[in-house]
Design a protein around this motif. Structure first.
Motif, PDB file in Angstrom:
ATOM      1  N   GLU A  16     -10.463  -4.160  -2.712  1.00 30.43           N
ATOM      2  CA  GLU A  16     -10.010  -4.165  -4.105  1.00 30.43           C
ATOM      3  C   GLU A  16      -8.493  -4.094  -4.219  1.00 30.43           C
ATOM      4  O   GLU A  16      -7.920  -4.587  -5.182  1.00 30.43           O
ATOM      5  CB  GLU A  16     -10.647  -3.016  -4.892  1.00 30.43           C
ATOM      6  N   ILE A  17      -7.833  -3.468  -3.249  1.00 30.70           N
ATOM      7  CA  ILE A  17      -6.370  -3.402  -3.295  1.00 30.70           C
ATOM      8  C   ILE A  17      -5.725  -4.474  -2.417  1.00 30.70           C
ATOM      9  O   ILE A  17      -4.522  -4.456  -2.182  1.00 30.70           O
ATOM     10  CB  ILE A  17      -5.827  -2.001  -2.929  1.00 30.70           C
ATOM     11  N   GLY A  18      -6.535  -5.403  -1.917  1.00 29.04           N
ATOM     12  CA  GLY A  18      -5.994  -6.537  -1.168  1.00 29.04           C
ATOM     13  C   GLY A  18      -5.870  -6.329   0.328  1.00 29.04           C
ATOM     14  O   GLY A  18      -5.144  -7.063   0.997  1.00 29.04           O
ATOM     15  N   VAL A  19      -6.575  -5.344   0.872  1.00 29.71           N
ATOM     16  CA  VAL A  19      -6.531  -5.072   2.318  1.00 29.71           C
ATOM     17  C   VAL A  19      -7.827  -5.574   2.945  1.00 29.71           C
ATOM     18  O   VAL A  19      -8.897  -5.025   2.664  1.00 29.71           O
ATOM     19  CB  VAL A  19      -6.364  -3.562   2.604  1.00 29.71           C
ATOM     20  N   PRO A  20      -7.753  -6.604   3.799  1.00 30.96           N
ATOM     21  CA  PRO A  20      -8.956  -7.024   4.528  1.00 30.96           C
ATOM     22  C   PRO A  20      -9.125  -6.108   5.745  1.00 30.96           C
ATOM     23  O   PRO A  20      -8.381  -6.215   6.717  1.00 30.96           O
ATOM     24  CB  PRO A  20      -8.635  -8.465   4.939  1.00 30.96           C
ATOM     25  N   PRO A  21     -10.075  -5.167   5.711  1.00 23.96           N
ATOM     26  CA  PRO A  21     -10.145  -4.136   6.753  1.00 23.96           C
ATOM     27  C   PRO A  21     -10.266  -4.674   8.181  1.00 23.96           C
ATOM     28  O   PRO A  21      -9.517  -4.246   9.056  1.00 23.96           O
ATOM     29  CB  PRO A  21     -11.371  -3.318   6.387  1.00 23.96           C
ATOM     30  N   GLN A  22     -11.184  -5.584   8.420  1.00 22.28           N
ATOM     31  CA  GLN A  22     -11.395  -6.071   9.789  1.00 22.28           C
ATOM     32  C   GLN A  22     -10.191  -6.880  10.275  1.00 22.28           C
ATOM     33  O   GLN A  22      -9.696  -6.673  11.377  1.00 22.28           O
ATOM     34  CB  GLN A  22     -12.675  -6.910   9.862  1.00 22.28           C
ATOM     35  N   ARG A  23      -9.720  -7.787   9.467  1.00 22.59           N
ATOM     36  CA  ARG A  23      -8.589  -8.627   9.863  1.00 22.59           C
ATOM     37  C   ARG A  23      -7.315  -7.795  10.031  1.00 22.59           C
ATOM     38  O   ARG A  23      -6.527  -8.020  10.945  1.00 22.59           O
ATOM     39  CB  ARG A  23      -8.372  -9.734   8.836  1.00 22.59           C
ATOM     40  N   ALA A  43       0.830  -1.217   0.000  1.00 22.60           N
ATOM     41  CA  ALA A  43       0.000   0.000   0.000  1.00 22.60           C
ATOM     42  C   ALA A  43       0.858   1.258   0.000  1.00 22.60           C
ATOM     43  O   ALA A  43       0.508   2.248  -0.643  1.00 22.60           O
ATOM     44  CB  ALA A  43      -0.947  -0.003   1.197  1.00 22.60           C
ATOM     45  N   LEU A  44       1.967   1.226   0.691  1.00 29.38           N
ATOM     46  CA  LEU A  44       2.826   2.400   0.763  1.00 29.38           C
ATOM     47  C   LEU A  44       3.638   2.617  -0.509  1.00 29.38           C
ATOM     48  O   LEU A  44       3.957   3.753  -0.859  1.00 29.38           O
ATOM     49  CB  LEU A  44       3.783   2.287   1.960  1.00 29.38           C
ATOM     50  N   ASN A  45       3.983   1.534  -1.202  1.00 25.43           N
ATOM     51  CA  ASN A  45       4.939   1.643  -2.307  1.00 25.43           C
ATOM     52  C   ASN A  45       4.358   1.479  -3.707  1.00 25.43           C
ATOM     53  O   ASN A  45       5.011   1.836  -4.675  1.00 25.43           O
ATOM     54  CB  ASN A  45       6.059   0.612  -2.124  1.00 25.43           C
ATOM     55  N   ASP A  46       3.173   0.944  -3.841  1.00 24.23           N
ATOM     56  CA  ASP A  46       2.612   0.674  -5.163  1.00 24.23           C
ATOM     57  C   ASP A  46       1.846   1.896  -5.672  1.00 24.23           C
ATOM     58  O   ASP A  46       0.691   2.128  -5.310  1.00 24.23           O
ATOM     59  CB  ASP A  46       1.699  -0.555  -5.107  1.00 24.23           C
ATOM     60  N   ASP A  47       2.489   2.661  -6.540  1.00 28.21           N
ATOM     61  CA  ASP A  47       1.883   3.889  -7.071  1.00 28.21           C
ATOM     62  C   ASP A  47       0.717   3.623  -8.008  1.00 28.21           C
ATOM     63  O   ASP A  47      -0.003   4.562  -8.369  1.00 28.21           O
ATOM     64  CB  ASP A  47       2.935   4.730  -7.795  1.00 28.21           C
ATOM     65  N   SER A  48       0.519   2.371  -8.421  1.00 27.51           N
ATOM     66  CA  SER A  48      -0.604   2.065  -9.302  1.00 27.51           C
ATOM     67  C   SER A  48      -1.927   1.975  -8.530  1.00 27.51           C
ATOM     68  O   SER A  48      -2.997   1.983  -9.134  1.00 27.51           O
ATOM     69  CB  SER A  48      -0.358   0.750 -10.059  1.00 27.51           C
ATOM     70  N   LEU A  49      -1.857   1.902  -7.204  1.00 29.70           N
ATOM     71  CA  LEU A  49      -3.065   1.822  -6.383  1.00 29.70           C
ATOM     72  C   LEU A  49      -3.622   3.222  -6.149  1.00 29.70           C
ATOM     73  O   LEU A  49      -2.861   4.193  -6.062  1.00 29.70           O
ATOM     74  CB  LEU A  49      -2.751   1.165  -5.038  1.00 29.70           C
ATOM     75  N   PRO A  50      -4.943   3.354  -6.008  1.00 32.53           N
ATOM     76  CA  PRO A  50      -5.535   4.675  -5.735  1.00 32.53           C
ATOM     77  C   PRO A  50      -5.020   5.253  -4.416  1.00 32.53           C
ATOM     78  O   PRO A  50      -4.940   4.554  -3.402  1.00 32.53           O
ATOM     79  CB  PRO A  50      -7.037   4.388  -5.650  1.00 32.53           C
ATOM     80  N   LEU A  51      -4.673   6.513  -4.449  1.00 31.20           N
ATOM     81  CA  LEU A  51      -4.092   7.189  -3.284  1.00 31.20           C
ATOM     82  C   LEU A  51      -5.031   7.161  -2.079  1.00 31.20           C
ATOM     83  O   LEU A  51      -4.598   6.931  -0.947  1.00 31.20           O
ATOM     84  CB  LEU A  51      -3.739   8.623  -3.670  1.00 31.20           C
ATOM     85  N   ARG A  52      -6.311   7.353  -2.308  1.00 30.17           N
ATOM     86  CA  ARG A  52      -7.294   7.340  -1.215  1.00 30.17           C
ATOM     87  C   ARG A  52      -7.267   6.001  -0.486  1.00 30.17           C
ATOM     88  O   ARG A  52      -7.239   5.949   0.744  1.00 30.17           O
ATOM     89  CB  ARG A  52      -8.688   7.621  -1.777  1.00 30.17           C
TER      90      ARG A  52
END
Length: 190
Positions: free
Chosen positions: A133-140, A30-39
């Motif tokens: 969508e970017i692979g982050v499971p929020p609750q876990r 999430a910190l390094n992949d510039d292809s992911l949405p900034l939000r």
């Protein structure tokens, strides 16, 4: 008279916390992949580093982000939590970019994550979708982060800094297998 039977409730999401290595790998991406949405990257950092629920993240305002030019902090609890440098840079970039979103009106501009409805924050479910969508499971991810944090510092300190209730943080410490025995005894108010 026939009895009413309801189907069993289906839970689509595994509630077990992520392994620490997996949480950090997702955070690194999430910190390094510039292809992911900034939000989504900024929200992922708040979930994975500071164990913030999406319902709290969408309620943050631009005024909750404190930037003195040298450091960036965010008001999650008391005192505001400083953002480490890669996250601080992301937050600065996001605040600059959000001004150009088509649905940000003057009435909704106070929300850090503005919604499509004027004057309203983003819907928490929408933010969860973006995170997944970017692979982050929020609750876990949040559960893993808070458990790691309460193992590293006293639960009441973590609770106050991140806006959790003391009892919740203490319960999470117990669930994570931590004890109070490793904290130094005595008066630490000086």
């Amino acid at each position: 008279m026939s009895r009413l039977t309801l189907p069993p409730q289906v839970i689509n999401q595994d509630q077990a916390p992520l392994h620490q290595h997996r949480r950090l790998a997702i955070l690194r991406r999430a910190l390094n992949d510039d292809s992911l949405p900034l939000r989504a990257r900024v929200a992922a950092a708040l979930v994975l580093l500071y164990a913030q629920p999406v319902t709290s993240i969408v309620r943050l305002t631009v005024d909750d982000v404190l930037d003195d030019g040298a450091t960036v902090a965010v008001r999650l609890g008391d005192p505001p939590s400083p953002l480490p440098e890669p996250v601080a840079d992301l937050m600065r970039a996001y605040i600059q970019s959000r001004q150009h979103l088509p649905y940000v009106s003057s009435r909704s501009s106070q929300w850090l994550f503005p919604g499509r409805q004027p004057g309203q924050p983003m819907n928490p479910v929408s933010l969860q979708v973006h995170l997944r969508e970017i692979g982050v499971p929020p609750q876990r991810g949040r559960t893993s982060a808070i458990r790691q944090l309460v193992l590293q510092a006293p639960a009441p300190v973590i609770a106050k800094a991140l806006g959790y209730h003391d009892k919740t943080a203490t319960r999470l410490l117990t669930e994570a297998g931590g004890t109070w025995s490793r904290y130094a005894p005595g008066d630490h108010s000086r």
